[in-house]
Design a protein around this motif. Structure first.
Motif, PDB file in Angstrom:
ATOM      1  N   LEU A 115       5.420 -92.682 -35.972  1.00 57.45           N
ATOM      2  CA  LEU A 115       5.134 -92.116 -37.264  1.00 57.45           C
ATOM      3  C   LEU A 115       5.114 -93.754 -37.722  1.00 57.45           C
ATOM      4  O   LEU A 115       4.702 -93.824 -38.994  1.00 57.45           O
ATOM      5  CB  LEU A 115       6.791 -91.986 -38.043  1.00 57.45           C
ATOM      6  N   GLN A 116       5.441 -94.610 -37.923  1.00 60.05           N
ATOM      7  CA  GLN A 116       5.016 -96.030 -38.195  1.00 60.05           C
ATOM      8  C   GLN A 116       3.509 -95.958 -37.728  1.00 60.05           C
ATOM      9  O   GLN A 116       2.712 -96.708 -38.951  1.00 60.05           O
ATOM     10  CB  GLN A 116       5.676 -97.261 -37.359  1.00 60.05           C
ATOM     11  N   HIS A 117       3.095 -95.794 -36.328  1.00 62.16           N
ATOM     12  CA  HIS A 117       2.402 -96.439 -36.101  1.00 62.16           C
ATOM     13  C   HIS A 117       0.552 -95.196 -36.529  1.00 62.16           C
ATOM     14  O   HIS A 117      -0.703 -95.518 -35.462  1.00 62.16           O
ATOM     15  CB  HIS A 117       2.157 -96.713 -34.357  1.00 62.16           C
ATOM     16  N   ARG A 118       1.023 -93.852 -36.669  1.00 58.93           N
ATOM     17  CA  ARG A 118       0.763 -93.008 -36.941  1.00 58.93           C
ATOM     18  C   ARG A 118      -0.178 -93.057 -38.411  1.00 58.93           C
ATOM     19  O   ARG A 118      -1.610 -93.322 -38.505  1.00 58.93           O
ATOM     20  CB  ARG A 118       1.205 -91.436 -37.794  1.00 58.93           C
ATOM     21  N   GLN A 119       0.876 -94.019 -39.303  1.00 59.90           N
ATOM     22  CA  GLN A 119      -0.240 -94.422 -40.419  1.00 59.90           C
ATOM     23  C   GLN A 119      -0.907 -95.329 -40.011  1.00 59.90           C
ATOM     24  O   GLN A 119      -1.054 -96.201 -39.689  1.00 59.90           O
ATOM     25  CB  GLN A 119       0.875 -94.666 -41.236  1.00 59.90           C
ATOM     26  N   LEU A 120      -2.344 -95.473 -40.743  1.00 56.73           N
ATOM     27  CA  LEU A 120      -3.695 -96.335 -40.312  1.00 56.73           C
ATOM     28  C   LEU A 120      -3.243 -97.506 -41.136  1.00 56.73           C
ATOM     29  O   LEU A 120      -2.658 -97.986 -42.159  1.00 56.73           O
ATOM     30  CB  LEU A 120      -4.458 -95.856 -41.415  1.00 56.73           C
ATOM     31  N   SER A 121      -3.888 -98.689 -40.416  1.00 59.21           N
ATOM     32  CA  SER A 121      -3.381 -99.913 -40.951  1.00 59.21           C
ATOM     33  C   SER A 121      -4.020-100.367 -42.140  1.00 59.21           C
ATOM     34  O   SER A 121      -5.405 -99.901 -42.702  1.00 59.21           O
ATOM     35  CB  SER A 121      -3.393-101.348 -39.967  1.00 59.21           C
ATOM     36  N   LYS A 122      -4.124-101.151 -42.691  1.00 62.40           N
ATOM     37  CA  LYS A 122      -4.624-102.109 -43.730  1.00 62.40           C
ATOM     38  C   LYS A 122      -6.030-101.871 -43.366  1.00 62.40           C
ATOM     39  O   LYS A 122      -6.800-101.489 -43.698  1.00 62.40           O
ATOM     40  CB  LYS A 122      -3.419-102.938 -44.132  1.00 62.40           C
ATOM     41  N   GLY A 123      -6.177-102.392 -42.563  1.00 62.69           N
ATOM     42  CA  GLY A 123      -7.376-102.533 -42.300  1.00 62.69           C
ATOM     43  C   GLY A 123      -8.567-101.475 -41.488  1.00 62.69           C
ATOM     44  O   GLY A 123     -10.081-101.644 -41.553  1.00 62.69           O
ATOM     45  N   GLN A 124      -7.788-100.673 -40.976  1.00 64.21           N
ATOM     46  CA  GLN A 124      -8.373 -99.601 -40.674  1.00 64.21           C
ATOM     47  C   GLN A 124      -8.375 -98.777 -41.876  1.00 64.21           C
ATOM     48  O   GLN A 124     -10.257 -98.329 -41.719  1.00 64.21           O
ATOM     49  CB  GLN A 124      -7.138 -98.262 -40.009  1.00 64.21           C
ATOM     50  N   LEU A 125      -7.821 -98.576 -43.002  1.00 64.02           N
ATOM     51  CA  LEU A 125      -8.660 -98.313 -44.347  1.00 64.02           C
ATOM     52  C   LEU A 125      -9.397 -99.234 -44.666  1.00 64.02           C
ATOM     53  O   LEU A 125     -10.105 -98.231 -45.309  1.00 64.02           O
ATOM     54  CB  LEU A 125      -7.183 -97.714 -45.237  1.00 64.02           C
ATOM     55  N   GLU A 126      -9.652-100.148 -44.852  1.00 63.09           N
ATOM     56  CA  GLU A 126     -11.390-101.222 -44.967  1.00 63.09           C
ATOM     57  C   GLU A 126     -12.252-100.566 -44.158  1.00 63.09           C
ATOM     58  O   GLU A 126     -13.027-100.604 -45.295  1.00 63.09           O
ATOM     59  CB  GLU A 126     -10.368-102.489 -45.401  1.00 63.09           C
ATOM     60  N   ARG A 127     -12.150-100.247 -43.252  1.00 55.33           N
ATOM     61  CA  ARG A 127     -13.411-100.131 -42.373  1.00 55.33           C
ATOM     62  C   ARG A 127     -13.576 -98.863 -42.687  1.00 55.33           C
ATOM     63  O   ARG A 127     -15.048 -98.435 -42.754  1.00 55.33           O
ATOM     64  CB  ARG A 127     -12.856 -99.938 -40.962  1.00 55.33           C
ATOM     65  N   ASP A 128     -12.561 -97.188 -43.280  1.00 51.03           N
ATOM     66  CA  ASP A 128     -13.354 -96.027 -43.875  1.00 51.03           C
ATOM     67  C   ASP A 128     -13.754 -96.046 -45.056  1.00 51.03           C
ATOM     68  O   ASP A 128     -13.722 -95.301 -45.520  1.00 51.03           O
ATOM     69  CB  ASP A 128     -12.591 -95.666 -43.656  1.00 51.03           C
ATOM     70  N   GLY A 129     -13.513 -97.437 -45.974  1.00 46.18           N
ATOM     71  CA  GLY A 129     -14.096 -97.500 -46.995  1.00 46.18           C
ATOM     72  C   GLY A 129     -13.146 -97.665 -48.201  1.00 46.18           C
ATOM     73  O   GLY A 129     -13.920 -97.317 -49.794  1.00 46.18           O
ATOM     74  N   TRP A 130     -11.900 -97.049 -48.503  1.00 49.04           N
ATOM     75  CA  TRP A 130     -10.873 -96.859 -48.616  1.00 49.04           C
ATOM     76  C   TRP A 130     -11.161 -98.562 -50.123  1.00 49.04           C
ATOM     77  O   TRP A 130     -10.411 -97.782 -51.417  1.00 49.04           O
ATOM     78  CB  TRP A 130      -9.603 -96.438 -48.357  1.00 49.04           C
ATOM     79  N   ASP A 131     -11.247 -99.293 -49.868  1.00 48.14           N
ATOM     80  CA  ASP A 131     -10.959-100.140 -50.682  1.00 48.14           C
ATOM     81  C   ASP A 131     -12.154-100.819 -51.620  1.00 48.14           C
ATOM     82  O   ASP A 131     -12.199-100.635 -52.801  1.00 48.14           O
ATOM     83  CB  ASP A 131     -11.476-101.950 -49.394  1.00 48.14           C
ATOM     84  N   ALA A 132     -13.711 -99.795 -51.142  1.00 48.00           N
ATOM     85  CA  ALA A 132     -14.445 -99.685 -52.168  1.00 48.00           C
ATOM     86  C   ALA A 132     -14.214 -98.525 -53.283  1.00 48.00           C
ATOM     87  O   ALA A 132     -14.380 -99.101 -54.929  1.00 48.00           O
ATOM     88  CB  ALA A 132     -15.792 -99.336 -51.524  1.00 48.00           C
ATOM     89  N   LYS A 133     -13.251 -97.833 -52.930  1.00 52.41           N
ATOM     90  CA  LYS A 133     -12.537 -96.801 -53.767  1.00 52.41           C
ATOM     91  C   LYS A 133     -12.050 -97.410 -54.816  1.00 52.41           C
ATOM     92  O   LYS A 133     -12.432 -96.662 -56.357  1.00 52.41           O
ATOM     93  CB  LYS A 133     -12.378 -95.507 -53.053  1.00 52.41           C
TER      94      LYS A 133
END
Length: 359
Positions: A115-133
């Motif tokens: 369950l812990q590693h199923r969640q995307l890390s901060k770096g993965q979320l940034e690579r997917d572009g959610w920091d721009a959102k």
């Protein structure tokens, strides 16, 4: 902190590059791990893997036929059918639920790992572009009062995000940076101000919870693509090691003695653990890492503050430390925030002990 061992590591990396080795190992310590992760981030190393006396199977591509028959790791399907990696594989690839895992006999520790590693890390979320959102949301709604946000239908999480990442504080930091550069806000256009504001907010960064909020449940969990491309992030000695794969390997890469996973660090095996590093070379065979030299020595440790590091980064000498003038040169500095590159130290205004320089 043993600078003697660190000097041995620098010499070993330099000699391994001269010998055109594709894979080498160094002792497993927190300082060595911090330096290896820094070199991987700067592009000198292709991979950093935890292993034993022999290279882990994850160092070899799935289609390869390794000539080393003492591989120190085996796929989770052969190692332990109820391991945490196996539970994660079931969650992501087979879309099983937590209840399904428990009914199939997975223990609490394995389920928690999955369950812990199923969640995307901060770096993965940034690579997917959610920091721009998140940036777009702050710039559009950051100056609205909480009452207006409630009237527009935003929940308390969105309101707390705006309160946590105050645009007023960010704008004050931008004005301070303009003052240091000798500029006036009126001299810049609205587009230039917004660009500087975006740069400041992106540098400050968003916590994972903020990025996961904008990603939503549908995009904040790992998919087979994420596991195949990014692997999972393991923690060792308080540091995060990215890109640790859990892919199932072919029989040719499996451990004949079913030894433990390279990611398993226990008191019994910690002394025998090693860091396996992949060296990089250009298309013409030139080594990316050509030199690695110590700056501080066991008998003379050199400390520089942020101001002196700024002089070194810009190419000027500071005391006995020469300026950085070579192309691609990096300098590792030990700070109270961990081992950082000199330019990052200048950006964050922290000083520390200069360890070594690599180019």
């Amino acid at each position: 902190m043993s600078l003697v061992n660190l000097s041995h590591v620098c010499s070993h990396l330099q000699n391994a590059s001269l010998a055109r080795l594709g894979l080498t190992s160094i002792p497993y310590t927190k300082l060595h791990l911090s330096l290896a992760l820094l070199l991987h981030k700067q592009g000198f190393l292709s991979q950093v893997k935890l292993g034993g006396a022999s290279p882990p199977a994850a160092c070899f591509p799935p289609q390869a036929q390794p000539d080393n028959h003492r591989i120190t790791s085996a796929p989770h399907t052969n190692r332990d059918p109820r391991s945490g990696e196996a539970a994660l594989h079931e969650l992501v690839y087979r879309k099983r639920s937590e209840q399904d895992l428990r009914e199939e006999g997975f223990g609490d520790e394995a389920v928690e790992f999955a369950l812990q590693h199923r969640q995307l890390s901060k770096g993965q979320l940034e690579r997917d572009g959610w920091d721009a959102k998140a940036l777009d949301f702050l710039l559009e709604h950051g100056q609205k009062p909480p009452q207006q946000l409630e009237e527009e239908g935003f929940d308390q999480t969105a309101i707390s995000i705006i309160a946590r990442h105050s645009l007023q504080d960010a704008m004050a930091a931008v004005r301070e940076a303009l003052h240091r550069d000798g500029l006036i806000e009126d001299q810049l256009s609205t587009t230039q101000i917004e660009h500087r504001l975006r740069t400041h907010l992106r540098t400050t960064g968003f916590p994972r919870e903020t990025l996961a909020y904008f990603a939503g449940p549908a995009h904040s969990f790992a998919t087979p693509r994420h596991l195949a491309n990014d692997g999972i992030t393991l923690q060792a000695m308080g540091l995060d090691i990215d890109s640790q794969p859990i892919t199932t390997l072919p029989p040719s890469s499996r451990d004949p003695d079913a030894l433990e996973s390279e990611s398993a660090i226990t008191r019994a095996n910690r002394a025998s653990r090693r860091l396996w590093l992949g060296l990089k070379y250009s298309s013409d065979g030139t080594s990316v890492l050509s030199k690695a030299r110590m700056v501080s020595k066991p008998t003379k440790r050199i400390w520089l503050d942020a101001w002196d590091l700024g002089k070194v980064v810009r190419g000027s000498n500071s005391g006995e430390v020469r300026g950085m003038g070579r192309v691609g040169e990096v300098m590792a500095v030990s700070t109270d925030r961990g081992v950082m590159e000199a330019r990052e130290c200048v950006e964050r205004r922290v000083g520390g002990m200069v360890l070594c320089r690599i180019w």
